[in-house]
Design a protein around this motif. Structure first.
Motif, PDB file in Angstrom:
ATOM      1  N   GLU A 170     -28.117  -8.747  39.396  1.00 14.49           N
ATOM      2  CA  GLU A 170     -28.445  -8.167  38.099  1.00 14.49           C
ATOM      3  C   GLU A 170     -27.281  -7.287  37.667  1.00 14.49           C
ATOM      4  O   GLU A 170     -26.714  -6.536  38.462  1.00 14.49           O
ATOM      5  CB  GLU A 170     -29.714  -7.314  38.179  1.00 14.49           C
ATOM      6  N   GLY A 171     -26.905  -7.404  36.421  1.00 13.35           N
ATOM      7  CA  GLY A 171     -25.788  -6.605  35.919  1.00 13.35           C
ATOM      8  C   GLY A 171     -24.438  -7.259  36.083  1.00 13.35           C
ATOM      9  O   GLY A 171     -23.426  -6.694  35.649  1.00 13.35           O
ATOM     10  N   ALA A 172     -24.383  -8.447  36.702  1.00 14.04           N
ATOM     11  CA  ALA A 172     -23.087  -9.114  36.877  1.00 14.04           C
ATOM     12  C   ALA A 172     -22.556  -9.651  35.559  1.00 14.04           C
ATOM     13  O   ALA A 172     -21.344  -9.669  35.322  1.00 14.04           O
ATOM     14  CB  ALA A 172     -23.222 -10.249  37.891  1.00 14.04           C
ATOM     15  N   ARG A 187     -19.907  -8.248  41.480  1.00 13.80           N
ATOM     16  CA  ARG A 187     -21.341  -8.503  41.564  1.00 13.80           C
ATOM     17  C   ARG A 187     -21.669  -9.995  41.585  1.00 13.80           C
ATOM     18  O   ARG A 187     -22.805 -10.390  41.357  1.00 13.80           O
ATOM     19  CB  ARG A 187     -22.067  -7.806  40.404  1.00 13.80           C
ATOM     20  N   ILE A 188     -20.654 -10.804  41.843  1.00 18.93           N
ATOM     21  CA  ILE A 188     -20.849 -12.251  41.998  1.00 18.93           C
ATOM     22  C   ILE A 188     -20.381 -12.634  43.396  1.00 18.93           C
ATOM     23  O   ILE A 188     -19.250 -12.322  43.786  1.00 18.93           O
ATOM     24  CB  ILE A 188     -20.064 -13.044  40.932  1.00 18.93           C
ATOM     25  N   HIS A 189     -21.239 -13.308  44.157  1.00 14.82           N
ATOM     26  CA  HIS A 189     -20.997 -13.507  45.582  1.00 14.82           C
ATOM     27  C   HIS A 189     -21.063 -14.988  45.956  1.00 14.82           C
ATOM     28  O   HIS A 189     -21.915 -15.733  45.445  1.00 14.82           O
ATOM     29  CB  HIS A 189     -22.035 -12.738  46.403  1.00 14.82           C
ATOM     30  N   THR A 444     -28.344  -7.177  45.414  1.00 16.73           N
ATOM     31  CA  THR A 444     -28.802  -5.951  44.773  1.00 16.73           C
ATOM     32  C   THR A 444     -29.495  -5.060  45.791  1.00 16.73           C
ATOM     33  O   THR A 444     -29.301  -3.830  45.808  1.00 16.73           O
ATOM     34  CB  THR A 444     -29.765  -6.283  43.616  1.00 16.73           C
ATOM     35  N   ARG A 445     -30.306  -5.682  46.663  1.00 19.99           N
ATOM     36  CA  ARG A 445     -30.981  -4.926  47.718  1.00 19.99           C
ATOM     37  C   ARG A 445     -29.964  -4.293  48.663  1.00 19.99           C
ATOM     38  O   ARG A 445     -30.087  -3.126  49.048  1.00 19.99           O
ATOM     39  CB  ARG A 445     -31.921  -5.845  48.488  1.00 19.99           C
ATOM     40  N   GLN A 446     -28.932  -5.051  49.037  1.00 19.94           N
ATOM     41  CA  GLN A 446     -27.912  -4.526  49.944  1.00 19.94           C
ATOM     42  C   GLN A 446     -27.130  -3.397  49.282  1.00 19.94           C
ATOM     43  O   GLN A 446     -26.840  -2.378  49.926  1.00 19.94           O
ATOM     44  CB  GLN A 446     -26.956  -5.656  50.335  1.00 19.94           C
TER      45      GLN A 446
END
Length: 456
Positions: A170-172, A187-189, A444-446
């Motif tokens: 979220e937010g990427a 924020r992209i993995h 996001t959790r991490q």
């Protein structure tokens, strides 16, 4: 803290050619010329949406079955068909079947993510491993993988696919015109998955979807299928003839899900039901008999013989089915042939003639077929729902649109009056309809966990 949501039925429309009875295409209420008509599927989906059903569902398999001489074994591809439906509906969920044996994670993750975006969060994936041995040759395989190998690949497939769906946090996505930044690469993995059967680099070239990810549905009832479903599925399509069998399956799957650290109410158990509906029970049974009279015994014998592994064409249609045909059906401790066991149960309990058994199976391929008034159908649904056998049903009309009209016009209003089914949609996504949570993005959790530790 918001009050817990009242438990209400889930009802899906299972779309299958011209109806679920194998002779539906021969009945005068159906129109065989419409199998490839997009307006046909849109009309059916709109009727389901007007009745506030959760979703429309398409089964599928990548093979032309041998029964095409007597029954429709063809049809349009589900995802394309659902994309067409999505453009002409607003709320109804859209569930398609796709095989982990014959797809690859990246392209399938992209297809379902695209459907979820284009429909505003209504996509669901019915995960199958494909039982048909004939399918293997269509993909250049020398032999069809055995069930254990298929489920091992499916486990890796789900891990890789969910990593791909999570690859954008979220937010990427930024679309910042002032700064000239489309997205935040931090924020992209990548999926970065390597297993015994599959390897996927990632990241997906589709951002996180409105539902977080499409709803994961599963239809296996074997031991391997149940364990797989308990780990991954959010809805399970299943087949049961008796409420006690459905209750045992229901409690087993929910218990196994808890053992895997999941919430039992985040898995919806949805047996199939194929109702013949009449103003009286006699009228409903007469309608069922009319359909059964249109069946071709050769077709039914071929299908049943393939399940039993024997040639049935020499048997007397009006003599009881020999019990020894099902001697190797197994039991709950070894149910690798779960649908075969459903048929074996019918034979052992009811001792039907071969013709009677073929008629039982003609209605919905082992799912429960019920003939009765709208009140009787509603009673059956309510009993299973309130007595721990189901969270809802996959509705399988014997003929389309005839059976759908009867169900939505006469049965759904009864369920609504009883307070068992919605009168309006409460949300916009399939997860909203099913009462399912949006899965938390793993990255996001991490990131949140790292931030919490840094501020501690």
């Amino acid at each position: 803290m918001p009050a817990p949501r009242p438990r209400t039925l889930s009802l899906n429309l299972f779309l299958y050619h011209l109806g679920h009875h194998e002779a539906a295409w021969r009945h005068p209420s159906t129109d065989p010329s419409r199998i490839y008509d997009p307006t046909y599927y849109v009309e059916l989906a709109r009727k389901a949406e007007a009745a506030k059903l959760d979703a429309v569902f398409f089964a599928d398999g990548p093979v032309l079955h041998s029964g095409v001489d007597h029954n429709p074994a063809e049809g349009p591809e589900p995802l394309l068909t659902l994309a067409t439906i999505a453009a002409h509906t607003r709320r109804i969920g859209l569930v398609a079947t796709a095989s982990t044996t014959f797809y690859e994670p990246y392209n399938l993750a992209r297809l379902f993510a695209s459907l979820d975006h284009l429909s505003g969060g209504r996509a669901g994936w019915n995960v199958v491993t494909t039982q048909s041995a004939d399918a293997a040759a269509n993909f250049g395989l020398d032999a069809h993988p055995d069930p254990l190998a298929r489920y091992a690949r499916a486990e890796e497939f789900l891990e890789a696919t969910t990593r791909l769906w999570d690859s954008w946090e979220e937010g990427a996505a930024l679309a910042d015109r002032v700064q000239g930044r489309w997205a935040d690469p931090d924020r992209i993995h990548p999926a970065d998955f390597t297993g015994e059967h599959l390897a996927v680099a990632g990241a997906l070239n589709v951002r996180r979807t409105p539902q977080g990810r499409p709803v994961i549905v599963q239809a296996g009832a074997s031991n391997a299928g149940r364990d797989f479903a308990a780990r991954w599925a959010e809805a399970i399509f299943t087949a049961h003839q008796r409420i006690e069998d459905a209750q045992a399956f229901y409690s087993d799957v929910k218990r196994t899900a808890l053992a895997h650290g999941r919430s039992a109410d985040q898995i919806k158990i949805l047996p199939g039901i194929s109702p013949f509906i009449g103003s009286t029970e006699a009228e409903a049974r007469e309608l069922e008999a009319t359909f059964n009279e249109l069946t071709v015994p050769e077709y039914g014998l071929r299908n049943l013989g393939a399940q039993a592994g024997v040639d049935l064409t020499t048997l007397d249609l009006d003599a009881p089915v020999p019990l020894d045909l099902f001697a190797d059906a197994g039991d709950v401790t070894d149910n690798t042939r779960s649908r075969f066991q459903v048929v074996a149960g019918i034979v052992r309990r009811d001792r039907p003639t071969l013709r009677e058994l073929l008629h039982r199976l003609a209605g919905a391929r082992g799912h429960q077929v019920v003939a009765g008034t709208p009140e009787q159908i509603a009673d059956r649904i309510e009993t299973w729902f309130t007595q721990g056998a189901a969270d809802g049903f996959n509705v399988m009309p014997p003929a389309l649109p005839l059976g759908l009209d009867a169900f939505t016009d006469h049965v759904v209003p009864i369920l609504q009056r009883r307070g068992l089914f919605r009168t309006e949609y409460e949300g916009t996504t399939l997860r909203d309809h099913l009462g399912l949570e949006v899965p938390e993005n793993r990255w996001t959790r991490q990131r949140a966990a790292l931030g919490a530790r840094a501020s501690a």
